[in-house]
Every structure is written in structure tokens, then in C-alpha cells.
Design an enzyme around this catalytic site. Structure first.
Site, mmCIF file in Angstrom:
data_model
loop_
_atom_site.group_PDB
_atom_site.id
_atom_site.type_symbol
_atom_site.label_atom_id
_atom_site.label_comp_id
_atom_site.label_asym_id
_atom_site.label_seq_id
_atom_site.Cartn_x
_atom_site.Cartn_y
_atom_site.Cartn_z
ATOM 1 N N GLU A 19 30.013 64.455 47.148
ATOM 2 C CA GLU A 19 29.661 63.279 46.359
ATOM 3 C C GLU A 19 28.604 63.626 45.313
ATOM 4 O O GLU A 19 27.606 64.272 45.628
ATOM 5 C CB GLU A 19 29.122 62.236 47.349
ATOM 6 N N TYR A 45 10.787 80.919 35.341
ATOM 7 C CA TYR A 45 12.214 80.603 35.218
ATOM 8 C C TYR A 45 12.564 80.424 33.733
ATOM 9 O O TYR A 45 13.528 81.008 33.230
ATOM 10 C CB TYR A 45 12.545 79.334 36.012
ATOM 11 N N GLU A 93 27.524 61.169 59.604
ATOM 12 C CA GLU A 93 26.829 61.640 58.399
ATOM 13 C C GLU A 93 26.728 60.493 57.405
ATOM 14 O O GLU A 93 27.448 59.498 57.530
ATOM 15 C CB GLU A 93 27.594 62.834 57.797
ATOM 16 N N SER A 102 41.059 57.707 51.140
ATOM 17 C CA SER A 102 39.920 56.801 51.380
ATOM 18 C C SER A 102 39.715 56.635 52.875
ATOM 19 O O SER A 102 40.448 57.202 53.691
ATOM 20 C CB SER A 102 40.163 55.469 50.701
ATOM 21 N N CYS A 116 -7.270 22.564 47.726
ATOM 22 C CA CYS A 116 -5.817 22.659 47.631
ATOM 23 C C CYS A 116 -5.214 22.744 49.027
ATOM 24 O O CYS A 116 -5.535 23.646 49.802
ATOM 25 C CB CYS A 116 -5.432 23.885 46.806
ATOM 26 N N LYS A 141 29.980 50.835 57.782
ATOM 27 C CA LYS A 141 29.179 50.350 56.648
ATOM 28 C C LYS A 141 27.895 49.642 57.100
ATOM 29 O O LYS A 141 27.819 49.065 58.191
ATOM 30 C CB LYS A 141 30.022 49.365 55.814
ATOM 31 N N LYS A 178 27.212 57.959 54.392
ATOM 32 C CA LYS A 178 28.260 57.628 53.428
ATOM 33 C C LYS A 178 27.542 57.429 52.095
ATOM 34 O O LYS A 178 26.919 56.395 51.847
ATOM 35 C CB LYS A 178 29.016 56.354 53.828
HETATM 36 S S1 IVH Z 1 35.102 61.977 53.891
HETATM 37 C C1 IVH Z 1 39.667 61.600 54.265
HETATM 38 N N1 IVH Z 1 32.499 61.805 53.984
HETATM 39 O O1 IVH Z 1 33.869 57.593 50.717
HETATM 40 C C2 IVH Z 1 38.235 61.346 54.261
HETATM 41 N N2 IVH Z 1 33.649 60.541 52.346
HETATM 42 O O2 IVH Z 1 36.316 55.895 51.349
HETATM 43 C C3 IVH Z 1 37.610 61.724 53.011
HETATM 44 N N3 IVH Z 1 32.164 59.230 50.900
HETATM 45 O O3 IVH Z 1 35.718 58.317 47.980
HETATM 46 C C4 IVH Z 1 36.242 61.234 52.821
HETATM 47 N N4 IVH Z 1 30.269 59.876 51.802
HETATM 48 O O4 IVH Z 1 33.542 59.528 48.024
HETATM 49 C C5 IVH Z 1 33.619 61.399 53.375
HETATM 50 N N5 IVH Z 1 30.175 61.763 54.167
HETATM 51 C C6 IVH Z 1 31.307 61.377 53.555
HETATM 52 C C7 IVH Z 1 31.278 60.483 52.474
HETATM 53 C C8 IVH Z 1 32.477 60.077 51.902
HETATM 54 C C9 IVH Z 1 30.817 59.131 50.867
HETATM 55 C C10 IVH Z 1 33.079 58.496 50.004
HETATM 56 C C11 IVH Z 1 34.059 59.402 49.299
HETATM 57 C C12 IVH Z 1 35.361 58.659 49.269
HETATM 58 C C13 IVH Z 1 35.084 57.412 50.050
HETATM 59 C C14 IVH Z 1 36.169 57.232 51.053
#
Ligand code: IVH
Length: 827
Positions: free
Chosen positions: A181, A35, A121, A81, A477, A323, A123
Site C-alpha cells: 500500500e 548524502y 496486520e 478485494s 453566571c 474494519k 489495513k
Molecule cells: S491483502 C487478496 N493486506 O485492502 C487479498 N490488503 O480490500 C489482497 N489493504 O485494495 C489484499 N491493507 O489495498 C491486504 N494488510 C493488507 C492491506 C490490504 C490494506 C487494501 C488493499 C486492497 C484492499 C482489499
């Protein structure tokens, strides 16, 4: 010229393919050197013919010219969010998923007659990024910012190795905006912080901060050196290419376009119960994942259903962030105590203001050892980050320097301030360039281990090169005694039912029990006395003022227990009685010999079969056994060489503890071949080959080794040391008494046909009683089991044998009558 363009295009495509194989598929097809060679060649060509440079050239991955600032990017599709849900756990670890059931209810309510499927999936705990591709080429990358507009970080994102600069596959969209992410893998984070420390730069607090700091570098060359990673989790907009109807199809499409997905850690389910089971599994796996996640995201799978459900304020109704409990939390160090373990190891422990972290309330956290405590510079009064991940012991991760309690002192020469001021922050404060009247210094001094054990007063010592300091008090001890007894009584050792840790601590504290055998001399009045004394002296360790006793003891004061006031004590005595015939391996493990864990104890039991043989085994014999090296062999031999330990074992035998004898199932003759044990004689360094020659010269006898005057000088020198001759005599006696044909041994050796085999007895035998037959089988190294299975080797059938015989026939297991059994057992 066309040829040059062709070459540049080929090299670009090839290098991008290799990078994909390496970073995304984790399956490189060429060595790194190949590479690098191609990469350099492409760089040279691009330098000469910059007009032919491809938009997806991998040379952009090393970063470009530094920027003055980031441009602002408006997100056409806002980056929203997620709402959160939590699943608190009770003290038994059982989850309460009420918030997730409520989410499922809301989704179903919103969908009317339709039922949802869910994708679950990870987070990811990183930074949300949007990637825009036109005609397959990455043209813009932006951070989330406030969700409406973010920063253009295209140059930096191009340095992230697992982000495709050109999309793969046959169904390329004209335009696609991929969301996902950016994060830093735990291993890359650890390596980065190591480098930061080595170059005297501030380490990053966590992988998220490191990823954020790296992505927001104006100089993309710095970003290129920080290994970042990208996971895709959705598509914000798309023109052309494959159109998905489901989120799971979108993920599959992204996979095909060359993006990394969290393989094995996302799934689609048709009901919320299955989603929750997956969540629980992921929470357990969380500490072992290569990247940080702070929960799971649960999304409605059907894109049409997502549309129906829509959004409330700035979060979708069709998704939720489920969470995990935070693994880290802030709290204050109230004191630093030491804990003394079974082997005397002294561990500094931070006593903390109670804090909820990793799903439990934590009041103590380990500081590991003095060196570690000083490196982290943890002091009383400090605000610290405490971490509890999975089932591991909570630990203090670091101090929040800004919150350290300080005091103002009159100026003194810098030299006297040097104590504990290796932290640059305070060193600055203490050594002003201009003479000043006062200075700020930490309120509390740097931590040092005490010189004496706080429990027994013996000195605390640390061996050269060892991180761990130890209390030198040994069995004097109380803490070591208590820990030794707790180890002895616990489940994998003597398994004494009813006798808890708190009982043992009290018995030792009140000097009612000093050593193992004392446990077996306990009676009801003594146990009652222990409890009365404990009730009278609330333990300082228990914040609620209870006496520090286990629940079983506390319950004796309630109504039901009063009817049988000594039931708990009777239970302890019954537990002790039931523990009196442990397996040999458990017993050996229970003794707490340094370096002897479960596995070594098993090897000893299999090699020697009886406690008597183990306790007389000389060091070279022990060192011949599988998995036992010289350090462990020495530790075992030294343990049994101590009169106090031998007396302690004799006392245990005297109070009726009888470790079960067992068949020798290791081929001891092989392990104890003369060249093996000679090569392991302490202080006589030789190879097995040379040892074999020596054995031949000595006429293949230990007597020869001891007396023969015509042996090599180095042997005679070794032998002239009196303790070594004594050891040879010991070897001679030991080998003569061993149950093995090769070493001239006794009559209880193995019967190859029965050793290690499982027998089932059924029906009435003509002359042997059942327990006689069982004893004979066991003496020959066999095992007797109550039921027939595939693992049964022989069924011994007498008169009126019933279903066990039928089962044996059905499974094709050999059936013996008494005569055949006796034949088989013949030595
Ligand atoms: S979907 C409208 N999937 O969580 C939904 N977000 O609170 C859009 N995040 O800032 C988000 N893993 O960076 C989605 N598997 C995942 C995620 C994810 C992490 C973060 C994302 C966002 C925050 C939303």
C-alpha cells in the site's frame, strides 16, 4: 573508464544503503549533508557518462520527464478485494465479535481436521500497488485499477523513498511481484496541507486522497515532492529466492529484501480470541499511529491452507478485513450554540443531526473558538465532516462546500456581499464579470460569537492575542457556577458520590445552590423540590423530552424505587457527608483556581501542609515553589486576595469541610532561601545573585530590607511603593510562621527520621493507644499503613504482635518498640 563505472556503481550502492537506513530502518548512519554531497557527485558523473547510469540509480527519485498519460498494465495475478467484518461496540465499549467468530467458523469448516493460525496486520488506508522486480531491480509499478488491469506508475513509484530500487540480501529471487500500500504519513499530510494553504491551493481532504493525487501525477517531479510511503503486505508471484510456507515467513522475507513493514503492529496467533484482543488494542492505538488505518486484515497463516480455502467471487476465503468504526462521517449543522465553561471560556458548539461516528452517536461537536469557526467557515445548514477519534471530543473538520444551502438574490454591488464570502467559490459567484440580475449567496451568514453571554447576559470579552473569548460574568453566571460546582464535586476533586452533573445543573438553574458551601446545606426536602421542578420543566436540550436528569433520578419513577422514594437524595447527602475531609491537594484542586491543576495542587499541599498556610502564602513564596512560575503564582495569590474567595472558604469550613493537614514534605527552607524570594518579588527585576548581595547588605533581615536607608537606589524605589512595603511585612509574618528551621518557624516542622516514612502498628503498646501513636507519627510527617509490604519502613510492635511482625522479620524491615518509636519521633 572502468574506474568511472566502478565509482558510479559504488556511489549508487552507497546512496541506496543510506536511503534504506534513513527511510526504512529510521537509523541514518551519515548526516544528511553527506548524502546530499554524494548525490550531487553521482548526478554530475551520470550527466557526463549517461551510458553508465545504473538501473537502481537514486537520481531517479527526483522524478523524470512528464508523461502524456499512463500506460495500462494487465495484472497477471489479479488484485482482489477483501470481505469486511465489523465489531460493533455497546455503550460500555464492549465489542461484539460475532462476525469474526463466524469467519473463524468458516475457515475451520473449510479446513476439516486442520486448525488455522492467523496473521493480523493493519489495513492501510492508502492505495494498493504492485511492484515487479526482475533480477533484483524494480522494473514496473502498477496501481490496482479495476483489479484486472491498472496504470503503470513506475516513474512515480521510483520517487518513493522507502521503496528499494534494488532488492537487498542474499536470497534474491529472479522475479518477484510485491503487493502493498502506498500512503502518506499523517505528519507529512499535515505539512503538505499547510503548504497548499500557504500557496493558496486547495488542501486535500485526507491522507488517502493526498496519496492518490500524488501517485497519479503525470509529472513525477511533483510526486517526488510529496512524501509518500510504502508498506508491503504480500507476494503475488515469485521465481527463485526463498520459498515461504507461511504468510508470516513471506513478511519476514520482504523485510529482508528491504521493504518497510508495520513493525510491532502485526502478529501471528494460534486462535481467534488472541487475534481479537490484538484488534481491540490496535483500535485503541489507532489515533496515535503515524499513518491512517481503517481496520485490521486477518489472514490464514499457512499458504497451503490458503490454497485449500481458495476464493469466492473476487475475495479470498482465507482473509477478512476487520474494519474499525469510521472516524469521520457527514452530517448537518442544525444550530451553532455556545457553551460557557468553568473559567468563563466561551466555546462555539455545533448541534448536529445525530450521526454514528467513531463507534458512538454524536449530536454535538466542538468548533473550538470563534477564529477557528470562521476559518473553517462553518454555518447553520452546512453539511460537515465530523470526526471522533479515540476518546477525543468530536470536532467539525470541514464544510462540504458543494452542499451549502444557497439563496438567489438580486444583484447588488460586490462591496455589500463581501460579508462572509472569503470562500473563493462564492466570491466568484458574487462578483460576476458581466452585470447580471441575480447571484447565489449562502442562505446563512458567517458565524459570529454573540456579544453577550446567552446564560447570564454579561458581556463576552476577548483579551488581546488570546484565541479564547470569556464571559465576564464570573460567579454571576449560572453556567460558570454550574461548571465550577461540577468540577468541585468530581472524582479527582471532592469526589462527591451520588451527586451527578445533571443534579448540579438543576440545583443551579433553580437557584437552590449558588456556591460550594450551599451543597453541604442541602437536605431531603430541597432535593425533592429540585426533582419536582425538574420533572415539571422538560429541558430543551434533551431530544427525548426527559428532564435532563441522570439515571438515578429517572429511576425514582419506577416501581422499585417508589418503595424508597428518597433513597437517591439520601445517597447524595451521604456522598456529601463522606467528602468532608478531603486531602488538602484535592481540596485545592477543587477550588478551581485558574492554572491550578492536580499537580500544582499537590505541590502546594506538600509545601505548606495546611489550608491556612496556603491561603496566606504571598506571591513571591508561591513563585519559589517547584513547577510554579510567576503566572501561576500570581493567579493563586490573586485568588486568595479576593474577599469573596476567602469568605467562600470560610463558609466551607463553617459547614464542616476540613481538608486534612499533612506533613510538609518539600524542603521549604531551600526553596525559600532569601535570594530566591527576593528575585521573585513582583515588579522588582533582579537576578538571584544580586538578590543575595542585597540580602547581605540588609544585614540578612527583612527588617533591614524594609528600613535600611543605605540600600541600592532601585531597591529603595521599589520599596517606596506602599503595596510593596506591605508585601515585605507580609513576607516577614509569613516566613516567621512557617514550619521550617531556616525561616525561624513554629514547632510542627519535620523530623527527618520519620518524615515520608511508612509505619505499620501491630500489637498493644505499653502506654500509647494506637490512634495516639498514629497521630504522633503523622504529625512527624510519617504515614501509617494497615499492612506490611516491601514499602514499609518501620513496624512498631507491642504485646501480642502477630503475623505482621513475622512478615516484617521475613522482609528484613526494622522493628521498633514504643521507646524506640518515641526516640525516633523526638524533634
Ligand atoms: S491483502 C487478496 N493486506 O485492502 C487479498 N490488503 O480490500 C489482497 N489493504 O485494495 C489484499 N491493507 O489495498 C491486504 N494488510 C493488507 C492491506 C490490504 C490494506 C487494501 C488493499 C486492497 C484492499 C482489499
Amino acid at each position: 573508464m572502468n574506474q568511472i563505472l566502478q565509482k558510479i556503481q559504488n556511489f549508487t550502492a552507497l546512496l541506496n544503503r543510506y536511503a534504506y537506513e534513513y527511510y526504512t530502518l529510521d537509523a541514518p548512519s551519515v548526516p544528511d549533508a553527506e548524502y546530499d554531497r554524494l548525490f550531487r557527485e553521482l548526478e554530475a558523473l551520470e550527466r557526463e557518462y549517461p551510458e553508465h547510469r545504473q538501473p537502481d540509480s537514486p537520481t531517479q527519485r527526483v522524478g523524470g520527464a512528464a508523461l502524456a498519460g499512463f500506460e495500462t498494465v494487465r495484472h497477471e495475478v489479479p488484485m482482489l478485494s477483501l470481505n469486511n467484518a465489523f465489531s460493533p461496540q455497546d455503550e460500555n465499549g464492549v465489542f461484539d465479535h460475532a462476525e469474526m467468530y463466524a469467519f473463524d467458523e468458516r475457515v475451520r469448516g473449510g479446513l476439516g481436521a486442520e486448525t488455522p493460525e492467523y496473521v493480523i496486520e493493519p489495513k492501510f488506508d492508502g492505495l494498493a500497488v504492485s511492484l515487479l522486480y526482475r533480477d533484483g531491480i524494480l522494473v514496473r509499478a502498477a496501481t490496482r485499477g479495476d483489479g484486472t488491469s491498472g496504470e503503470d506508475v513506475t516513474q512515480n513509484v521510483k520517487t518513493i523513498a522507502n521503496i528499494p530500487l534494488r532488492l537487498h540480501g542474499n536470497h534474491l529471487p529472479e522475479l518477484i511481484e510485491v503487493r502493498g500500500e502506498v500512503l502518506m504519513l499523517k505528519a507529512d499530510f499535515a505539512a503538505l496541507n499547510q503548504r497548499q494553504l500557504e500557496s493558496r491551493q486547495k488542501p486535500f481532504a485526507n491522507p488517502r486522497n493526498a496519496a492518490a493525487g500524488s501517485l497519479r501525477q503525470l509529472d513525477s517531479k511533483i510526486t517526488a515532492q510529496r512524501k509518500l510511503h510504502f508498506f508491503a503486505y504480500g507476494i503475488a508471484q515469485q521465481q527463485g529466492g526463498l520459498t515461504a510456507a507461511e504468510h508470516i515467513q513471506e513478511l519476514a522475507y520482504l523485510d529482508g529484501l528491504g521493504f518497510s513493514l508495520p513493525k510491532g503492529h502485526y502478529a501471528c496467533f494460534s486462535n481467534i480470541a488472541a487475534v481479537l484482543a490484538f484488534y481491540e488494542q490496535m483500535q485503541a492505538e489507532r489515533p496515535d499511529l503515524p499513518y491512517e488505518i481503517d481496520g485490521m486484515v486477518v489472514k490464514v497463516n499457512s499458504l497451503a491452507q490458503q490454497e485449500t480455502l481458495g476464493f469466492v467471487s473476487r475475495a479470498p476465503r482465507w482473509a477478512i478485513a476487520h474494519k474499525f468504526p469510521a472516524e469521520e462521517a457527514l452530517t448537518i449543522v442544525e444550530a451553532i450554540d455556545v457553551q460557557v465553561g468553568r473559567t468563563g471560556a466561551v466555546t462555539p458548539v455545533a448541534r448536529l443531526q445525530p450521526v454514528f461516528v467513531g463507534g458512538v452517536t454524536v449530536t454535538n461537536a466542538t468548533l473550538h473558538n470563534e477564529g477557528e469557526t470562521q476559518r473553517k467557515d462553518v454555518r447553520v445548514g452546512d453539511t460537515v465532516v465530523v470526526r471522533r477519534a479515540g476518546d477525543v471530543i468530536p470536532e467539525v473538520v470541514r464544510v462540504v462546500w458543494e452542499r451549502r444551502p444557497m439563496k438567489t438574490i438580486d444583484t447588488v454591488p460586490a462591496a455589500t456581499l463581501s460579508d462572509g464570502l472569503q470562500n473563493d467559490l462564492f466570491a466568484d459567484a458574487a462578483m460576476p464579470s458581466e452585470p447580471v440580475q441575480t447571484a447565489q449567496v449562502p442562505l446563512y451568514p458567517q458565524y459570529r460569537l454573540p456579544d453577550a453571554c446567552p446564560i447570564c447576559g454579561s458581556s463576552i470579552e476577548r483579551e488581546e492575542g488570546e484565541a479564547v473569548a470569556r464571559c465576564s460574568g464570573g460567579m454571576l453566571c449560572q453556567a460558570q457556577r454550574a461548571q465550577g460546582l461540577i468540577h468541585f464535586a468530581s472524582r479527582k476533586m471532592m469526589d462527591i458520590d451520588g451527586l451527578g452533573q445533571k443534579h448540579i445543573e438543576q440545583l443551579v438553574a433553580q437557584d437552590l445552590v449558588r456556591h460550594f458551601a450551599d451543597l453541604y446545606r442541602l437536605d431531603i426536602p430541597t432535593l425533592q423540590k429540585m426533582k419536582e421542578n425538574a420533572d415539571a420543566m422538560p429541558s430543551a436540550n434533551e431530544p427525548d423530552g426527559t428532564a435532563g436528569l441522570s439515571d438515578s433520578l429517572k429511576k425514582t419513577s419506577d416501581g422499585t424505587a417508589k418503595k424508597q422514594p428518597t433513597k437517591w437524595a439520601e445517597n447524595i447527602l451521604a456522598g456529601l457527608e463522606a467528602s468532608k475531609q478531603p486531602d488538602l491537594a484535592r481540596f485545592l484542586f477543587a477550588l478551581g483556581i485558574r492554572h491550578v491543576g492536580e499537580r500544582t495542587a499537590k505541590v502546594l499541599a506538600q509545601a505548606f501542609g495546611s489550608l491556612e498556610n496556603v491561603r496566606r502564602a504571598p506571591e513571591p513564596v508561591l513563585a519559589c515553589l517547584p513547577d510554579i512560575g510567576t503566572v501561576v503564582a500570581r493567579s493563586i495569590a490573586q485568588f486568595f486576595a479576593q474577599n469573596e474567595q476567602q469568605a467562600m472558604i470560610d463558609e466551607l469550613l463553617a459547614v464542616g469541610v476540613r481538608p486534612k493537614e499533612q506533613a510538609v514534605t518539600l524542603p521549604l527552607a531551600q526553596y525559600l532561601a532569601p535570594e530566591r524570594w527576593i528575585a521573585r518579588l513582583p515588579g522588582f527585576k533582579t537576578s538571584e545573585n544580586k538578590a543575595a548581595a542585597l540580602w547581605d547588605l540588609a544585614g540578612k533581615s527583612i527588617e533591614g530590607l524594609i528600613c535600611d536607608k543605605a540600600l541600592p537606589a532601585e531597591w529603595q524605589q521599589w520599596r517606596d511603593i506602599e503595596t510593596n512595603t506591605v508585601l515585605l511585612h507580609t513576607m516577614c509574618r509569613f516566613l516567621a510562621g512557617m514550619p521550617s528551621e531556616n525561616t525561624g518557624g513554629g514547632s510542627d516542622g519535620l523530623h527527618a527520621a520519620a518524615a515520608g516514612k511508612t509505619f505499620v502498628l501491630t500489637g498493644t503498646l505499653p502506654t500509647l493507644k494506637r490512634d495516639e501513636a498514629q497521630a504522633m507519627i503523622e504529625a512527624a510527617g510519617g504515614k501509617v499503613s494497615g499492612s506490611v509490604s516491601k514499602k514499609t519502613d518501620f513496624v512498631v510492635a507491642g504485646e501480642a504482635a502477630g503475623s505482621k511482625l513475622e512478615k516484617a522479620n521475613a522482609l528484613g524491615i526494622a522493628v521498633l518498640d514504643e521507646a524506640a518509636l518515641l526516640d525516633l519521633l523526638k524533634p
